[in-house]
Each structure stands twice: as structure tokens, then as C-alpha cells.
Write a protein that holds these residues in place. Structure first.
Motif, PDB file in Angstrom:
ATOM      1  N   LEU A 168      33.423  39.487  44.401  1.00 33.17           N
ATOM      2  CA  LEU A 168      34.088  38.190  44.412  1.00 33.17           C
ATOM      3  C   LEU A 168      34.793  37.889  43.101  1.00 33.17           C
ATOM      4  O   LEU A 168      35.954  37.466  43.079  1.00 33.17           O
ATOM      5  CB  LEU A 168      33.066  37.094  44.729  1.00 33.17           C
ATOM      6  CG  LEU A 168      33.624  35.677  44.876  1.00 33.17           C
ATOM      7  CD1 LEU A 168      34.590  35.599  46.051  1.00 33.17           C
ATOM      8  CD2 LEU A 168      32.497  34.673  45.048  1.00 33.17           C
ATOM      9  N   ASP A 169      34.120  38.124  41.973  1.00 29.62           N
ATOM     10  CA  ASP A 169      34.705  37.790  40.678  1.00 29.62           C
ATOM     11  C   ASP A 169      35.814  38.747  40.268  1.00 29.62           C
ATOM     12  O   ASP A 169      36.625  38.426  39.397  1.00 29.62           O
ATOM     13  CB  ASP A 169      33.620  37.782  39.597  1.00 29.62           C
ATOM     14  CG  ASP A 169      32.658  36.615  39.774  1.00 29.62           C
ATOM     15  OD1 ASP A 169      33.095  35.576  40.302  1.00 29.62           O
ATOM     16  OD2 ASP A 169      31.477  36.744  39.420  1.00 29.62           O
ATOM     17  N   THR A 170      35.853  39.946  40.864  1.00 29.12           N
ATOM     18  CA  THR A 170      36.900  40.909  40.516  1.00 29.12           C
ATOM     19  C   THR A 170      37.962  41.010  41.598  1.00 29.12           C
ATOM     20  O   THR A 170      38.874  41.817  41.483  1.00 29.12           O
ATOM     21  CB  THR A 170      36.288  42.309  40.286  1.00 29.12           C
ATOM     22  OG1 THR A 170      35.663  42.757  41.492  1.00 29.12           O
ATOM     23  CG2 THR A 170      35.269  42.274  39.177  1.00 29.12           C
ATOM     24  N   ALA A 171      37.858  40.205  42.652  1.00 30.50           N
ATOM     25  CA  ALA A 171      38.793  40.295  43.772  1.00 30.50           C
ATOM     26  C   ALA A 171      40.263  40.204  43.370  1.00 30.50           C
ATOM     27  O   ALA A 171      41.099  40.916  43.928  1.00 30.50           O
ATOM     28  CB  ALA A 171      38.459  39.224  44.821  1.00 30.50           C
ATOM     29  N   PRO A 172      40.661  39.336  42.412  1.00 30.93           N
ATOM     30  CA  PRO A 172      42.080  39.296  42.042  1.00 30.93           C
ATOM     31  C   PRO A 172      42.604  40.620  41.482  1.00 30.93           C
ATOM     32  O   PRO A 172      43.815  40.829  41.446  1.00 30.93           O
ATOM     33  CB  PRO A 172      42.127  38.189  40.973  1.00 30.93           C
ATOM     34  CG  PRO A 172      40.945  37.338  41.261  1.00 30.93           C
ATOM     35  CD  PRO A 172      39.893  38.286  41.723  1.00 30.93           C
ATOM     36  N   LEU A 173      41.718  41.493  41.044  1.00 36.35           N
ATOM     37  CA  LEU A 173      42.136  42.773  40.477  1.00 36.35           C
ATOM     38  C   LEU A 173      42.056  43.919  41.486  1.00 36.35           C
ATOM     39  O   LEU A 173      42.311  45.063  41.142  1.00 36.35           O
ATOM     40  CB  LEU A 173      41.273  43.104  39.250  1.00 36.35           C
ATOM     41  CG  LEU A 173      41.489  42.172  38.050  1.00 36.35           C
ATOM     42  CD1 LEU A 173      40.351  42.316  37.049  1.00 36.35           C
ATOM     43  CD2 LEU A 173      42.824  42.464  37.377  1.00 36.35           C
ATOM     44  N   HIS A 174      41.696  43.614  42.722  1.00 37.79           N
ATOM     45  CA  HIS A 174      41.612  44.636  43.768  1.00 37.79           C
ATOM     46  C   HIS A 174      42.221  44.096  45.047  1.00 37.79           C
ATOM     47  O   HIS A 174      42.357  42.891  45.242  1.00 37.79           O
ATOM     48  CB  HIS A 174      40.146  45.020  44.033  1.00 37.79           C
ATOM     49  CG  HIS A 174      39.448  45.606  42.843  1.00 37.79           C
ATOM     50  ND1 HIS A 174      39.733  46.857  42.349  1.00 37.79           N
ATOM     51  CD2 HIS A 174      38.473  45.098  42.051  1.00 37.79           C
ATOM     52  CE1 HIS A 174      38.956  47.103  41.303  1.00 37.79           C
ATOM     53  NE2 HIS A 174      38.191  46.043  41.095  1.00 37.79           N
ATOM     54  N   HIS A 175      42.578  45.017  45.923  1.00 41.86           N
ATOM     55  CA  HIS A 175      43.093  44.628  47.227  1.00 41.86           C
ATOM     56  C   HIS A 175      42.199  45.111  48.370  1.00 41.86           C
ATOM     57  O   HIS A 175      42.247  44.545  49.467  1.00 41.86           O
ATOM     58  CB  HIS A 175      44.510  45.175  47.429  1.00 41.86           C
ATOM     59  CG  HIS A 175      45.529  44.537  46.552  1.00 41.86           C
ATOM     60  ND1 HIS A 175      46.388  45.254  45.748  1.00 41.86           N
ATOM     61  CD2 HIS A 175      45.824  43.227  46.324  1.00 41.86           C
ATOM     62  CE1 HIS A 175      47.168  44.425  45.068  1.00 41.86           C
ATOM     63  NE2 HIS A 175      46.848  43.190  45.404  1.00 41.86           N
ATOM     64  N   TYR A 176      41.402  46.151  48.127  1.00 39.14           N
ATOM     65  CA  TYR A 176      40.597  46.750  49.185  1.00 39.14           C
ATOM     66  C   TYR A 176      39.191  47.034  48.649  1.00 39.14           C
ATOM     67  O   TYR A 176      39.027  47.438  47.496  1.00 39.14           O
ATOM     68  CB  TYR A 176      41.227  48.059  49.686  1.00 39.14           C
ATOM     69  CG  TYR A 176      42.682  47.910  50.048  1.00 39.14           C
ATOM     70  CD1 TYR A 176      43.065  47.430  51.299  1.00 39.14           C
ATOM     71  CD2 TYR A 176      43.682  48.230  49.125  1.00 39.14           C
ATOM     72  CE1 TYR A 176      44.405  47.268  51.627  1.00 39.14           C
ATOM     73  CE2 TYR A 176      45.025  48.084  49.448  1.00 39.14           C
ATOM     74  CZ  TYR A 176      45.379  47.604  50.691  1.00 39.14           C
ATOM     75  OH  TYR A 176      46.698  47.436  51.011  1.00 39.14           O
ATOM     76  N   TRP A 177      38.175  46.847  49.516  1.00 38.70           N
ATOM     77  CA  TRP A 177      36.819  47.098  49.035  1.00 38.70           C
ATOM     78  C   TRP A 177      36.535  48.579  48.844  1.00 38.70           C
ATOM     79  O   TRP A 177      35.557  48.945  48.211  1.00 38.70           O
ATOM     80  CB  TRP A 177      35.767  46.431  49.905  1.00 38.70           C
ATOM     81  CG  TRP A 177      35.840  46.576  51.386  1.00 38.70           C
ATOM     82  CD1 TRP A 177      36.218  45.617  52.280  1.00 38.70           C
ATOM     83  CD2 TRP A 177      35.482  47.717  52.173  1.00 38.70           C
ATOM     84  NE1 TRP A 177      36.131  46.100  53.568  1.00 38.70           N
ATOM     85  CE2 TRP A 177      35.670  47.380  53.532  1.00 38.70           C
ATOM     86  CE3 TRP A 177      35.017  48.993  51.857  1.00 38.70           C
ATOM     87  CZ2 TRP A 177      35.429  48.272  54.568  1.00 38.70           C
ATOM     88  CZ3 TRP A 177      34.767  49.885  52.900  1.00 38.70           C
ATOM     89  CH2 TRP A 177      34.972  49.527  54.230  1.00 38.70           C
TER      90      TRP A 177
END
Length: 621
Positions: free
Chosen positions: A76-85
Motif C-alpha cells: 500500500l505505501d509503495t503503490a505509487p511506485l509500482h503498477h503491478y503486484w
């Protein structure tokens, strides 16, 4: 037999009830000052924040008090830096994600050298493994923005979760809303990538709702590698006089070009998944769980001529569990319960089949003198006329000055999928006489946590497996036949270092080495057991650059058995404007490495994706 074994386990637990001193897992504070794994600078937790995990333990407990090897990967806290799990899974060196399609379209996941069928996938503790084939285990109907974190149990977890958790378990934990808000995001990139997402959350008293919608299209980085990915996921939580209630609903639809996925041909595949789950608390110490999953798979051998060969499969699974927890004293707890499973398949190739499982388990936890802790567990699982007994033992000892020793022994098993048993085509043959896989996992390690800025751990592990299921070419130029390999052993070492550096920077290094040995195949070729990574290292960094730009970079180095090593480098940048707009830029395979995670399935080269995330409305709580 089940009654005798579980009665013995309960009696053993009660015998330990008189251990002096210590505290229960819920109240101990002897080792809870560890920092969580790397998170972005914009939302750094306080150094004494306790990380509570639910994987690898029968009751939620602080990560530092778990005596099994468990990794928590924040999402959740790093979501802006990723697009896919899928990008998140690649940050753990002990996980081996072998992808056919890019951006999570299709992939196989293994832990510590195990086959992908020996890894159990969970969604908030509920099973999502596919009864047809383990190739679909990662059809988890949730997008990245709907996840809080991923928890990874390394080593056998069958005592906790039953079949399929021979190598480990990976638990996708949905996000719980912290505010009432609505967000919209959009991304574009090369290879014709075009994605949008809508996230809406509601928080009102004891009621919460998190809704995530996602679509992701691509024309493909090469012919017949296009895809269309759509997913919707909802998590609803509320409390009543009965207890806490959580309702999960999810669906996904993935049509994609499958060039070279299974053969030297331009193929097409479409998978759909539906999932619903219920977790109902009953009072303080009892919980009822229910889950339902439906999955369909359409496979066309020749995309431009589907009449030549086509498979259609529909499988369903049900699960339910009643879990109880009793605090016997201030330093001893007892967990026990029963579970039931049913799965079935309707297929033009595999036929119509169904099967039932039933299981009972018990686990005892004890602590003494604030230093020593142990866990004893046992499970008996019945399926058909067969049964599997899977005991486990884990212990830890705090040495002081931030040092802790821990170790565990556990047994796991896996039952064949319907594809393993009944599939048939000119190149592959199932085997209805397959035996279940089984194996023992052993591990011992040390954790160093001096108090906030540094954390390190090192573990030696060993697994001894029997009746391992693989596809073997029994005659030259003949089909691959599902077979039981008599023996397969793995010995390995894993280590990790997490550091909080000055000015909000964080860094991590993890490394895993594996050596495998199996009974001689006498020159025969097998398909899956020899594709494990002998060496894998991941170096990650996360921090804040000038102009309030948050950034992350990750470098992965992999060497698979009998192949050359390769390096894959990724990076991402993000910045927030006016508190409502966030721009991000992600780079994949910056090194433009040509590599294959699965033989003959080429992965994409260098790519870049640009996205905007808009906060449309928010109500603070």
C-alpha cells in the motif's frame, strides 16, 4: 488414527502449560521494536512500530516473535511506485516468479526451489490455488491498489494450511481503508500499454468498504503477446454483536496471446476467475471462514484456426473452517479447529471429476522467561481413502543485544491437480495413478535487530521431498508423462539486510543460494524440477530526491540451474502536486536484458510507463 494423533498433540500442549514467566504472543514486548521492511520516505513509520503478521502463525503476532521464516512485503505505501503486484513479489530473493506473460498475465511462483505447484496462494488467508492446474494459481482477482501487503511463509506450511503448501505460502492481504476517498488513475506506455484504475473507500465507524476497479490493455511487445486484463475487487468490513465480519468479492478476466507459452505455435488463452470469501468472528476467540472460487480456462492451439484444437475447463472449489483460540495461561495458548474442502472440474479434455477433503488441527504456543518460545502443531487431513499427517515444531531463543536464534521442522504435502491426473494431448499425458507429494522442511537461522535502523537475518534450510510430480519423457521423442520422482532434496542459504539511512533513505539486500539433488533420471528429460534458481540476489533502494521526488530502484540477478546468469534492473519516480495529483514514471528492464524465466518464452525488453493519479474526493477521519 486422526483422533489419536490430535489427542496426543493436545495432551502435549497441556503438559507444557506450567512453563514459568514470559508473555503471550499478544502481549509480549521483548522483540517488537523492529522496523518493518523498506517503505517509502513519505510514510515512514516510527521506529518502534510493531509489524503484526497473520501468516505462519495460527494467531496474529508481532513479526519478531514468529519462529518461522516469514517475510512481509509492503504494498500500500509503495503503490505509487509500482503498477503491478508482480513487481512486489520480485523483491524477495527466496521467491522465484517465472512469468510467461508480462504484467501479471500469467506466471508461476515457487519458494526455495520448490515447484510452482508446491506453493500455496492465499487471499486474506483463504485458498485460491487452482484445482485444474497450478499454472493458474496466480489468477488472484485483485489489483495492486487493493493490497495492503504480501506475507511470505518460507518452508512447509501444511500444518497451518493443508495441501499444496510444501514449499511455502504467499498470502495477499487486502487493504483496509484509512480514509473515505475516491481516486482515479491512468497509465500509458510502450508496447501499447493503456491502463486505468478507480479506487473508492468508505470509512464510517466500524464499517469500511474498499472497492478497486482495474483495466490494463497492451498490443504486445511481439506478435501474439497482446493482452486484456480486467479486475474488480471489494473488501467490506463491519462489526456486530456477534463479532467482526469481513466479506471479500473479486473477479478477473484475462484474454491474451500465448505465443510459445506451451508449444512452438501462435496460441490464444482466456482465463476468468471469481472469488468470494467470508470471515466471521464469533465472540473473542472463535472464527468461521468460508470461501468459493470459480475459474474458467479457454485455450486455442492455433489462434487463427481454433477448430484445430481447443480446450475448455471450468473448475470450482469451496472451503470452510471453524477456528478456535484459547489462552491457557499468561504464557501459553492453544489453537485448534476443523476445515473442509471440495473441488470439481468440468472439461472437454479432463472430463468431470470432484473430490472432498476434511482436516482437523491443533497448535500449542508457549513462552518462558521472556526469552524462550516454542510452537507445536499437528494436522490430519483426509481425502478419499487416504490421509496425511503433517506435524510441525518451531522454537526461538532471544540472546540479548538484538540477537535471536530460531529454527523449525515441518512436514508438507500436495495432491495432484486434475491436469496432472487426466490431461491428454500428443505432447503431454496425465497419470491417474499419481501419488501425493510429501516432504520435510528444516531450517535454522539467526536474526539481528539492534533497535531500529538496521535489521539482518540469515537462514540455512533443507527440504527432503518424495513422490515429486513432474512430467518426464519416458521414451525418446515421446510425450511427457506425469510421473512421481522418488526423491528430490534442496539445501540452501538465504540472508537479508535492511537499513534505514539518513535523510529518509532506505536500502535492502537479499540473497538466496540453492543446491538441488534428485535420484538419477537415467538420461530422461523432466520439465519442471530443474528450472530452479541456484543463485538469486536483489538489491533495492528507496528514498527522496530533490524537488520532493520519491524514487525507488531494484536490481535483480538470477542464475538458474545449468544456465547463464542474467540481470534485470527497474526503477520508478513519483511526485505529488497540490496534494491531489500524483505523477509517476516507471522503467522496466532498464538493462534491456534478453532473458527467459520459462524456457523458450522471451520476456519484454526495456519499457517505460507514465501515469497520473488523481484524488477526486477525500474525507479525513
Amino acid at each position: 488414527m486422526i483422533t489419536c494423533r490430535l489427542f496426543f498433540a493436545v495432551a502435549l500442549a497441556l503438559a507444557f502449560n506450567g512453563l514459568p514467566g514470559g508473555a503471550s504472543a499478544q502481549s509480549s514486548d521483548s522483540t517488537t521494536n523492529a522496523p518493518p521492511p523498506v517503505q517509502p520516505a513519505r510514510s515512514q513509520p516510527t521506529e518502534d512500530k510493531t509489524v503484526i503478521v497473520v501468516t505462519g502463525t495460527f494467531e496474529p503476532a508481532p513479526l519478531e516473535e514468529i519462529n518461522r521464516s516469514v517475510e512481509v512485503i509492503p504494498v500500500l505505501d509503495t503503490a505509487p511506485l509500482h503498477h503491478y503486484w508482480t513487481e512486489v513479489l520480485q523483491s524477495d530473493a527466496s521467491l522465484d516468479l517465472r512469468q510467461r506473460g508480462q504484467n501479471g498475465i500469467q506466471g508461476d511462483l515457487s519458494v526455495r526451489g520448490s515447484t510452482f505447484g508446491q506453493t500455496l496462494i492465499l487471499l486474506d488467508g483463504l485458498r485460491v490455488n487452482d484445482a485444474q492446474t497450478a499454472h493458474h494459481n496466480l489468477d488472484v482477482p485483485i489489483a495492486l491498489d487493493g493490497l495492503e501487503r504480501v506475507e511470505v511463509l518460507r518452508g512447509s506450511g501444511s500444518t497451518l494450511y493443508g495441501a499444496d503448501a510444501m514449499g511455502g505460502a504467499v498470502n495477499f492481504i487486502p487493504a483496509v481503508p484509512k480514509n473515505t476517498e475516491v481516486r482515479f488513475g491512468s497509465q500509458v506506455g510502450n508496447f501499447g500499454v493503456n491502463a486505468q484504475n478507480l479506487d473508492a473507500s468508505l470509512l464510517r465507524g466500524d464499517t469500511s468498504e474498499q472497492l478497486t476497479l482495474w483495466r490494463d490493455f497492451s498490443s504486445g511487445f511481439r506478435p501474439d503477446r497482446d493482452y486484456r486484463n480486467t479486475a474488480a475487487f471489494s473488501r467490506t468490513g463491519f462489526s456486530t454483536t456477534l463479532g467482526d465480519t469481513t466479506i471479500l468479492l473479486g473477479m478477473s478476466d484475462k484474454p491474451f496471446g500465448a505465443d510459445q507459452f506451451y508449444c512452438n505455435c501462435d496460441s490464444f488463452e482466456r482465463t476468468k476467475a471469481w472469488f468470494t470469501g467470508l470471515q466471521q468472528g464469533i465472540g473473542k476467540d472463535t472464527e468461521f471462514d468460508f470461501g468459493y472460487r470459480r475459474h474458467t480456462d479457454e485455450f486455442v492451439l492455433l489462434r487463427d484456426n481454433p477448430s484445430v484444437y481447443e480446450n475448455n475447463h471450468i473448475d470450482e472449489s469451496f472451503q470452510f473452517a471453524l477456528r478456535l483460540h484459547r489462552e491457557l495461561s499468561t504464557n501459553t495458548t492453544l489453537s485448534f479447529g476443523g476445515e473442509g474442502f471440495h473441488d470439481s472440474i468440468d472439461s472437454n479434455n479432463l472430463g468431470q471429476h470432484s473430490r472432498n477433503h476434511g482436516a482437523g488441527y491443533v497448535n500449542f504456543d508457549a513462552r518462558a522467561l521472556g526469552r524462550f518460545s516454542l510452537s507445536l502443531g499437528a494436522r490430519e487431513e483426509l481425502y478419499g481413502s487416504d490421509s496425511e499427517f503433517t506435524p510441525s515444531f518451531a522454537a526461538g531463543f532471544v540472546l540479548g543485544s538484538g540477537w535471536k536464534l530460531k529454527g523449525s521442522v515441518s512436514r508438507g504435502f500436495r495432491v495432484p491437480t486434475y491436469t496432472d491426473l487426466y490431461y491428454s494431448d500428443p505432447a503431454n499425458q496425465g497419470n491417474p495413478n499419481l501419488k501425493p507429494e510429501s516432504g520435510w522442511s528444516y531450517e535454522g537461522g539467526v536474526v539481528w535487530n539492534p533497535g531500529g535502523h538496521w535489521k539482518a537475518d540469515a537462514t540455512v534450510f533443507h527440504s527432503r521431498q518424495s513422490n515429486v510430480i513432474d512430467y518426464v519423457q519416458l521414451v525418446a521423442n515421446g510425450p511427457y508423462v506425469a510421473s512421481n520422482l522418488e526423491r528430490l532434496n534442496f539445501t540452501g542459504f538465504e540472508a537479508a539486510l535492511h537499513a534505514r539511512l539518513p535523510h529518509g533513505h532506505q536500502a535492502s539486500v537479499s540473497y538466496t543460494a540453492i543446491h538441488g539433488a534428485q535420484d538419477a533420471l537415467q538420461g530422461l528429460q523432466s520439465r519442471y524440477t530443474s528450472n530452479y534458481p541456484t543463485h538469486r540476489a536483489v538489491v533495492g533502494w528507496l528514498g527522496e530526491l530533490p524537488w520532493q521526488i520519491e524514487a525507488t530502484s531494484q536490481l535483480g540477478v538470477v542464475q538458474r540451474y545449468a544456465t547463464d546468469p542474467y540481470v534485470v534492473w527497474g526503477a520508478a519516480l513519483t511526485r505529488e502536486f497540490y496534494g491531489r495529483v500524483r505523477a509517476n514514471l516507471a522503467f522496466s528492464n532498464l538493462s534491456d536484458t534478453r532473458y527467459e524465466e520459462i524456457q523458450n518464452v522471451v520476456m519484454p525488453g526495456r519499457s517505460v510507463t507514465f501515469g497520473l493519479d488523481l484524488l477526486l474526493w477525500r474525507k479525513e477521519h
